[in-house]
Motif scaffolding. Structure first.
Motif, PDB file in Angstrom:
ATOM      1  N   ALA A 113       0.914  -1.155   0.057  1.00  0.00           N
ATOM      2  CA  ALA A 113       0.013   0.037  -0.002  1.00  0.00           C
ATOM      3  C   ALA A 113       0.950   1.335  -0.061  1.00  0.00           C
ATOM      4  O   ALA A 113       1.657   1.493   0.911  1.00  0.00           O
ATOM      5  N   ILE A 114       0.792   2.001  -0.896  1.00  0.00           N
ATOM      6  CA  ILE A 114       1.746   3.252  -1.164  1.00  0.00           C
ATOM      7  C   ILE A 114       0.816   4.203  -1.694  1.00  0.00           C
ATOM      8  O   ILE A 114      -0.084   4.090  -2.420  1.00  0.00           O
ATOM      9  N   PRO A 115       0.615   5.522  -0.952  1.00  0.00           N
ATOM     10  CA  PRO A 115       1.562   5.835   0.421  1.00  0.00           C
ATOM     11  C   PRO A 115       1.045   5.238   1.546  1.00  0.00           C
ATOM     12  O   PRO A 115      -0.234   4.864   1.717  1.00  0.00           O
ATOM     13  N   SER A 116       1.953   4.749   2.404  1.00  0.00           N
ATOM     14  CA  SER A 116       1.459   4.330   3.846  1.00  0.00           C
ATOM     15  C   SER A 116       2.025   5.413   4.867  1.00  0.00           C
ATOM     16  O   SER A 116       3.318   5.609   4.572  1.00  0.00           O
ATOM     17  N   THR A 117       1.335   5.737   5.661  1.00  0.00           N
ATOM     18  CA  THR A 117       1.818   6.599   6.788  1.00  0.00           C
ATOM     19  C   THR A 117       1.372   5.761   8.231  1.00  0.00           C
ATOM     20  O   THR A 117       0.350   5.468   8.444  1.00  0.00           O
ATOM     21  N   LEU A 118       2.536   5.719   8.812  1.00  0.00           N
ATOM     22  CA  LEU A 118       2.325   5.053  10.425  1.00  0.00           C
ATOM     23  C   LEU A 118       2.496   6.081  11.419  1.00  0.00           C
ATOM     24  O   LEU A 118       3.539   7.044  11.294  1.00  0.00           O
ATOM     25  N   PHE A 119       1.735   6.176  12.303  1.00  0.00           N
ATOM     26  CA  PHE A 119       1.974   7.077  13.529  1.00  0.00           C
ATOM     27  C   PHE A 119       2.216   6.342  14.552  1.00  0.00           C
ATOM     28  O   PHE A 119       1.688   5.227  14.871  1.00  0.00           O
ATOM     29  N   VAL A 120       3.313   6.537  15.287  1.00  0.00           N
ATOM     30  CA  VAL A 120       4.052   5.927  16.280  1.00  0.00           C
ATOM     31  C   VAL A 120       3.956   6.680  17.475  1.00  0.00           C
ATOM     32  O   VAL A 120       4.271   7.909  17.701  1.00  0.00           O
ATOM     33  N   ASP A 121       3.431   5.942  18.740  1.00  0.00           N
ATOM     34  CA  ASP A 121       3.289   6.621  19.916  1.00  0.00           C
ATOM     35  C   ASP A 121       4.709   6.822  20.738  1.00  0.00           C
ATOM     36  O   ASP A 121       5.741   6.164  20.190  1.00  0.00           O
ATOM     37  N   ARG A 122       4.610   7.203  21.826  1.00  0.00           N
ATOM     38  CA  ARG A 122       6.024   7.322  22.742  1.00  0.00           C
ATOM     39  C   ARG A 122       6.619   6.259  23.076  1.00  0.00           C
ATOM     40  O   ARG A 122       7.666   6.097  23.262  1.00  0.00           O
ATOM     41  N   GLU A 123       5.683   5.271  23.211  1.00  0.00           N
ATOM     42  CA  GLU A 123       6.029   3.856  23.594  1.00  0.00           C
ATOM     43  C   GLU A 123       6.581   3.029  22.367  1.00  0.00           C
ATOM     44  O   GLU A 123       7.053   1.976  22.411  1.00  0.00           O
ATOM     45  N   GLY A 124       6.554   3.629  21.367  1.00  0.00           N
ATOM     46  CA  GLY A 124       7.066   2.829  19.797  1.00  0.00           C
ATOM     47  C   GLY A 124       5.947   2.141  19.471  1.00  0.00           C
ATOM     48  O   GLY A 124       6.227   1.160  18.402  1.00  0.00           O
ATOM     49  N   LYS A 125       4.756   2.168  19.922  1.00  0.00           N
ATOM     50  CA  LYS A 125       3.826   1.158  19.433  1.00  0.00           C
ATOM     51  C   LYS A 125       2.860   1.933  18.150  1.00  0.00           C
ATOM     52  O   LYS A 125       3.041   3.360  18.308  1.00  0.00           O
ATOM     53  N   ILE A 126       2.483   1.179  17.147  1.00  0.00           N
ATOM     54  CA  ILE A 126       1.896   1.723  16.141  1.00  0.00           C
ATOM     55  C   ILE A 126       0.403   2.261  16.648  1.00  0.00           C
ATOM     56  O   ILE A 126      -0.352   1.350  17.198  1.00  0.00           O
ATOM     57  N   ALA A 127       0.174   3.744  16.638  1.00  0.00           N
ATOM     58  CA  ALA A 127      -1.064   4.338  17.216  1.00  0.00           C
ATOM     59  C   ALA A 127      -2.125   4.621  16.069  1.00  0.00           C
ATOM     60  O   ALA A 127      -3.169   4.363  16.343  1.00  0.00           O
ATOM     61  N   ALA A 128      -1.367   4.694  14.864  1.00  0.00           N
ATOM     62  CA  ALA A 128      -2.581   4.819  13.726  1.00  0.00           C
ATOM     63  C   ALA A 128      -1.970   4.549  12.425  1.00  0.00           C
ATOM     64  O   ALA A 128      -0.732   4.528  12.369  1.00  0.00           O
ATOM     65  N   ARG A 129      -2.731   4.091  11.418  1.00  0.00           N
ATOM     66  CA  ARG A 129      -1.982   3.922  10.032  1.00  0.00           C
ATOM     67  C   ARG A 129      -2.923   4.356   9.028  1.00  0.00           C
ATOM     68  O   ARG A 129      -4.183   4.291   9.145  1.00  0.00           O
ATOM     69  N   ALA A 130      -2.487   5.142   7.806  1.00  0.00           N
ATOM     70  CA  ALA A 130      -3.245   5.641   6.722  1.00  0.00           C
ATOM     71  C   ALA A 130      -2.590   4.913   5.722  1.00  0.00           C
ATOM     72  O   ALA A 130      -1.281   4.928   5.206  1.00  0.00           O
ATOM     73  N   LEU A 131      -3.535   4.408   4.781  1.00  0.00           N
ATOM     74  CA  LEU A 131      -3.228   3.621   3.336  1.00  0.00           C
ATOM     75  C   LEU A 131      -3.661   4.623   2.226  1.00  0.00           C
ATOM     76  O   LEU A 131      -4.306   3.983   1.396  1.00  0.00           O
ATOM     77  N   LYS A 132      -3.357   5.660   2.645  1.00  0.00           N
ATOM     78  CA  LYS A 132      -4.088   7.008   1.482  1.00  0.00           C
ATOM     79  C   LYS A 132      -3.294   8.133   1.654  1.00  0.00           C
ATOM     80  O   LYS A 132      -2.571   8.146   2.830  1.00  0.00           O
TER      81      LYS A 132
END
Length: 50
Positions: free
Chosen positions: A13-32
């Motif tokens: 999936a391109i573009p992909s945007t990952l949002f990482v929280d302070r603990e290094g966990k994926i908090a959100a993902r956008a596939l657009k």
């Protein structure tokens, strides 16, 4: 490829945007493509984390 939990990232999936929280966990993902408003809406709670 970065080491994220299996199934959490779809490299096809391109573009992909990952949002990482302070603990290094994926908090959100956008596939657009994201506009400024969508980016801010997702980032503001992450920035506010303590």
């Amino acid at each position: 490829m970065l080491r994220f939990p299996k199934g959490s990232l779809n490299p096809k999936a391109i573009p992909s945007t990952l949002f990482v929280d302070r603990e290094g966990k994926i908090a959100a993902r956008a596939l657009k493509p994201l506009g400024e408003d969508e980016l801010r809406e997702t980032l503001e709670p992450l920035i506010a984390e303590k």
